[in-house]
Design a protein around this motif. Structure first.
Motif, PDB file in Angstrom:
ATOM      1  N   GLY A  36       0.783  -1.222   0.000  1.00 39.83           N
ATOM      2  CA  GLY A  36       0.000   0.000   0.000  1.00 39.83           C
ATOM      3  C   GLY A  36       0.814   1.269   0.000  1.00 39.83           C
ATOM      4  N   LYS A  38      -0.325   5.400  -1.464  1.00 41.85           N
ATOM      5  CA  LYS A  38      -1.094   5.862  -2.613  1.00 41.85           C
ATOM      6  C   LYS A  38      -0.449   5.504  -3.948  1.00 41.85           C
ATOM      7  N   ASN A  41      -0.945   1.863  -4.830  1.00 44.48           N
ATOM      8  CA  ASN A  41      -2.307   1.640  -5.306  1.00 44.48           C
ATOM      9  C   ASN A  41      -2.434   2.050  -6.771  1.00 44.48           C
ATOM     10  N   GLY A 250      -8.807   4.036  -1.764  1.00 40.92           N
ATOM     11  CA  GLY A 250      -8.003   3.884  -2.968  1.00 40.92           C
ATOM     12  C   GLY A 250      -8.695   4.336  -4.233  1.00 40.92           C
ATOM     13  N   ASP A 253      -6.844   7.118  -5.888  1.00 40.76           N
ATOM     14  CA  ASP A 253      -5.635   6.610  -6.549  1.00 40.76           C
ATOM     15  C   ASP A 253      -5.989   5.949  -7.874  1.00 40.76           C
ATOM     16  N   ASN A 283     -13.054   0.915  -8.511  1.00 40.59           N
ATOM     17  CA  ASN A 283     -12.271   0.502  -7.348  1.00 40.59           C
ATOM     18  C   ASN A 283     -13.161   0.303  -6.119  1.00 40.59           C
ATOM     19  N   THR A 289      -8.022  -2.894  -2.055  1.00 38.62           N
ATOM     20  CA  THR A 289      -7.669  -1.494  -2.291  1.00 38.62           C
ATOM     21  C   THR A 289      -6.771  -1.396  -3.517  1.00 38.62           C
ATOM     22  N   GLY A 290      -7.110  -0.470  -4.436  1.00 34.66           N
ATOM     23  CA  GLY A 290      -6.343  -0.375  -5.672  1.00 34.66           C
ATOM     24  C   GLY A 290      -6.557  -1.605  -6.526  1.00 34.66           C
TER      25      GLY A 290
END
Length: 309
Positions: A36, A38, A41, A250, A253, A283, A289-290
């Motif tokens: 993780g 940003k 991601n 996320g 991102d 997302n 996440t991402g």
């Protein structure tokens, strides 16, 4: 090539609980760990969109080793500067009763002058006229406020198009170095302008000032309301359809990843914002996440409303 820069990466741990209650023992329904921060991601979504991507930043300790291996598994080229400190861990608690997210973010390790210089050397190696460089997230400990600006200046001077998505002093110093684009969220925009609420007029004023400093595009993400963007001298709004969010962390991102991929593929302003908004919304439909799915993006693209104001 697309390069992401994550100055303060982390091992992100997502834990889902039936209903979050402070001060009580929580029993998890599921748990998941990912590489993780940003910028990482962003890198993951860029790769899922079918583009080659390299990731750089600071990595150290066992957490850093774990992140490097995870990125390799995801097909992302790691070009990090090693540090003596331990890369941080961050926790995201998902309340399954209402879908809300509670994040606990560690501050990150301290970095030395030598380690900061090593990363700037890595930026010089990676930056080139054909490079899109996305600089995301916070600064680690002992990193001076102007470090992000130095990084942006070096990359831009070598011809890279730099997209900056940061906050606080990192955002302020970075945007004064003239990146190609910046993408603050609404809270960051209010801090930059001193305003008490968002308005297109304040966005236009900020963007006009930044264009004189070399920033071509200013995009403000507005959560579920999409974004407002000054692309050159033209003002746009883009709003994705309402979705039943599974994990919204996320999504900003993912938006940046979609925007840069669309620009790199030659999309016009309206098309780039439409694609980016769809990727950001996609997302939120994933537990991870991402993480995005092509089928979701295609369906959402058809329902994103883009208007020129």
């Amino acid at each position: 090539m697309i390069v992401t820069v994550t100055l303060n990466p982390s091992v992100d741990r997502r834990i889902c609980v039936p209903q979050l209650a402070l001060g009580r023992v929580q029993r998890a329904v599921s748990a998941h760990a990912s590489a993780g921060g940003k910028g990482l991601n962003v890198a993951r979504v860029v790769r899922q969109l079918g583009e080659e991507v390299a990731a750089t930043g600071f990595l150290g300790g066992r957490n850093g080793e774990w992140i490097a291996k995870k990125l390799e598994q995801d097909g992302i080229s790691g070009r990090f500067a090693s540090i003596a400190g331990e890369t941080r861990s961050c926790l995201n608690l998902i309340d399954l009763s209402d879908g809300s997210s509670t994040e606990v973010l560690e501050p990150g390790p301290e970095v030395t002058e030598e380690e900061m210089a090593a990363l700037l050397d890595r930026i010089r190696e990676l930056a080139a006229p054909e490079t899109w460089m996305i600089v995301s997230g916070s600064l680690p400990g002992k990193c001076p406020p102007d470090y992000c600006g130095r990084l942006v200046e070096i990359a831009s001077s070598r011809g890279a198009r730099v997209v900056l998505d940061s906050s606080g002093e990192a955002l302020r110093s970075g945007m004064l170095a003239g990146p190609y684009a910046i993408k603050p969220n609404e809270e960051e925009f209010l801090q930059l302008t001193g305003a008490d609420r968002f308005s297109e007029e304040r966005l236009a004023a900020l963007a006009d000032d930044l264009r004189r400093r070399g920033v071509r595009h200013t995009i403000v993400s507005l959560g579920s309301e999409g974004c407002a963007a000054m692309l050159g001298a033209r003002l746009y709004r883009a709003k994705p359809p309402r979705v039943k969010a599974v994990n919204p962390v996320g999504s900003g991102d993912a938006f940046v990843a979609g925007l840069v991929v669309a620009w790199r593929r030659g999309a016009d302003d309206s098309g780039a914002l439409r694609f980016a908004a769809a990727v950001g919304a996609a997302n939120a439909l994933s537990e991870a996440t991402g993480d995005v799915r092509q089928a979701d993006i295609k369906a959402l693209c058809e329902r994103v409303a883009v208007s020129r104001l």
